[in-house]
Design an enzyme around this catalytic site. Sequence first.
Site, PDB file in Angstrom:
ATOM      1  N   TYR A   1       0.912  -1.398  -0.026  1.00  8.23           N
ATOM      2  CA  TYR A   1      -0.071   0.020   0.102  1.00  8.23           C
ATOM      3  C   TYR A   1       0.746   1.080  -0.204  1.00  8.23           C
ATOM      4  O   TYR A   1       0.318   2.293  -0.395  1.00  8.23           O
ATOM      5  CB  TYR A   1      -1.135  -0.058   1.211  1.00  8.23           C
ATOM      6  CG  TYR A   1      -2.114  -1.049   1.341  1.00  8.23           C
ATOM      7  CD1 TYR A   1      -2.045  -1.858  -0.008  1.00  8.23           C
ATOM      8  CD2 TYR A   1      -2.923  -1.264   2.303  1.00  8.23           C
ATOM      9  CE1 TYR A   1      -3.037  -2.894  -0.057  1.00  8.23           C
ATOM     10  CE2 TYR A   1      -3.916  -2.196   1.968  1.00  8.23           C
ATOM     11  CZ  TYR A   1      -3.936  -2.983   1.007  1.00  8.23           C
ATOM     12  OH  TYR A   1      -4.937  -3.897   1.116  1.00  8.23           O
TER      13      TYR A   1
ATOM     14  N   ASP B   1      -5.443  -6.899   5.702  1.00  5.75           N
ATOM     15  CA  ASP B   1      -6.756  -6.134   5.281  1.00  5.75           C
ATOM     16  C   ASP B   1      -7.841  -6.922   4.947  1.00  5.75           C
ATOM     17  O   ASP B   1      -8.851  -6.993   5.332  1.00  5.75           O
ATOM     18  CB  ASP B   1      -6.268  -5.076   4.004  1.00  5.75           C
ATOM     19  CG  ASP B   1      -7.493  -4.344   3.840  1.00  5.75           C
ATOM     20  OD1 ASP B   1      -8.342  -4.239   4.448  1.00  5.75           O
ATOM     21  OD2 ASP B   1      -7.086  -3.576   2.887  1.00  5.75           O
TER      22      ASP B   1
ATOM     23  N   ASP C   1     -10.951  -8.927   7.442  1.00  3.40           N
ATOM     24  CA  ASP C   1     -12.579  -8.752   7.110  1.00  3.40           C
ATOM     25  C   ASP C   1     -13.195 -10.015   7.058  1.00  3.40           C
ATOM     26  O   ASP C   1     -14.461 -10.219   7.481  1.00  3.40           O
ATOM     27  CB  ASP C   1     -12.638  -8.095   5.807  1.00  3.40           C
ATOM     28  CG  ASP C   1     -12.720  -6.440   5.954  1.00  3.40           C
ATOM     29  OD1 ASP C   1     -12.409  -5.991   7.059  1.00  3.40           O
ATOM     30  OD2 ASP C   1     -13.161  -5.629   5.157  1.00  3.40           O
TER      31      ASP C   1
ATOM     32  N   ASP D   1      -3.089 -18.081   0.959  1.00  2.26           N
ATOM     33  CA  ASP D   1      -4.167 -18.740   0.252  1.00  2.26           C
ATOM     34  C   ASP D   1      -4.783 -19.959   1.211  1.00  2.26           C
ATOM     35  O   ASP D   1      -6.113 -19.821   1.326  1.00  2.26           O
ATOM     36  CB  ASP D   1      -3.883 -19.278  -1.141  1.00  2.26           C
ATOM     37  CG  ASP D   1      -2.413 -19.878  -1.064  1.00  2.26           C
ATOM     38  OD1 ASP D   1      -1.799 -19.797  -0.264  1.00  2.26           O
ATOM     39  OD2 ASP D   1      -2.136 -20.357  -2.168  1.00  2.26           O
TER      40      ASP D   1
ATOM     41  N   LYS E   1       3.663 -15.520   1.979  1.00  3.40           N
ATOM     42  CA  LYS E   1       3.423 -16.079   0.336  1.00  3.40           C
ATOM     43  C   LYS E   1       4.798 -16.194  -0.004  1.00  3.40           C
ATOM     44  O   LYS E   1       5.406 -15.828  -1.033  1.00  3.40           O
ATOM     45  CB  LYS E   1       2.769 -14.983  -0.600  1.00  3.40           C
ATOM     46  CG  LYS E   1       2.468 -15.594  -1.826  1.00  3.40           C
ATOM     47  CD  LYS E   1       1.107 -16.597  -1.655  1.00  3.40           C
ATOM     48  CE  LYS E   1       0.921 -17.316  -2.927  1.00  3.40           C
ATOM     49  NZ  LYS E   1       0.217 -18.660  -2.951  1.00  3.40           N
TER      50      LYS E   1
END
Length: 371
Positions: free
Chosen positions: A145, A255, A259, A231, A199
């Site tokens: 980001y 992020d 959620d 994943d 990852k």
Amino acid sequence: MTSGDIAVLSGDGIGPEVMREAVKILRVIEKKFSVALRLTEAPVGWAGIDAAGRALPEATLALCKKSHAILFGSVGLPDRDPTIPKEERPERAALLRLRKEFGLFANLRPVKLPRELARACPLRPERQGGGVDILVVRELTGGLYFGQPKKTEEITCDGRRVRRAIDTMVYSTPEIERIAHVAFGAARLRRKKVTSIDKANVLENGVLWREVVTALGKQYADVALEHLFVDNAAMQLILKPAQFDVMLCENMFGDILSDEAAALAGSLGLLPSASLGATSRERTFGLYEPAGGTAPDIAGKNLANPIAQILSAALMLRYSFGLDAAAAAIEEAVARTIAAGFRTGDIFSSKEANTRQVGSREIGDAIAAAL
Ligand code: NAD
């Protein structure tokens, strides 16, 4: 006697209603635990624009700077004055500015599904295992980001002009170490397990992340550490959420996964959050706020669930003031109130026996009484 200065920024929409209940609870804590909490209110968001012409008035920022913590409601009213540009609207001009100003690099989002609200969880009961009780620790100021270069450019490709967008994922060892310290420290106050998400099979950042977290984990021999690819973590959250205690994530993975984890709790009205900055002289500066927004659809009607705001105040006591027993007392009082059948509209179902729908004020009173 522990004492502390707290900037109370209620903001817009349901902010003032839910903040009123959180302040009610903090007043009970002061008496019960002999602490002195100096709460000073100041306008932010549209309330700041109305009072002083900007979403984060100078006087509000000055108050935050001399406080040990910020207890934040929420800001933003989508239907107000579309002529005000994005960068001056509350979401950016107040909230993002505060995060930047105070270097809030660690975002903590606990997700706990009380047994009595199991039907609000989208998973079948057998999938919920022993219950959902997860703390997502998300790095908030680095990674994809914020990494540079970050731009959209025009290039020539196969003889024609095309646009190309670039984002850059960057993490340095100290950035990974400081967020990992937060995760391991938080795990020590919980069930002593950290699942670090990366990852590493594809990303250089993932390889470094895993190496640094593994090395740092040796300083926390009492905390179990495991690693999952992002994943697989997304899948495991749905298949077997009870396996997780603390999930440690870089910015973008956090992020998304926070959620996903939040959806397991059934209502935004239950979910608190903490955004922590640096620790100096044993005090950690933090901004504490509900995971939800200003809920304009129910604002001003005594309908909002104040539990997210009350639990945010509990996180503040735990992380900025080291008052773990007081924080736990609030969390237990909330659990007892839910067990006793008190429900705001967002968590009420007429099919559930021995429950009754109450307003923000009434559930706040019930939690205060349970304390
Ligand atoms: P929202 O979270 O305000 O509302 C989404 C839904 O959840 C609504 O149906 C609302 O009634 C419900 N809800 C949220 N909190 C609740 C509570 N405590 N009790 C009961 N129900 C609750 O999201 P939105 O409608 O997308 O956004 C409204 C405004 O809030 C926007 O301006 C947005 O930018 C802002 N916002 C601010 C923050 C923040 O200040 N940190 C966070 C998210 C959204």
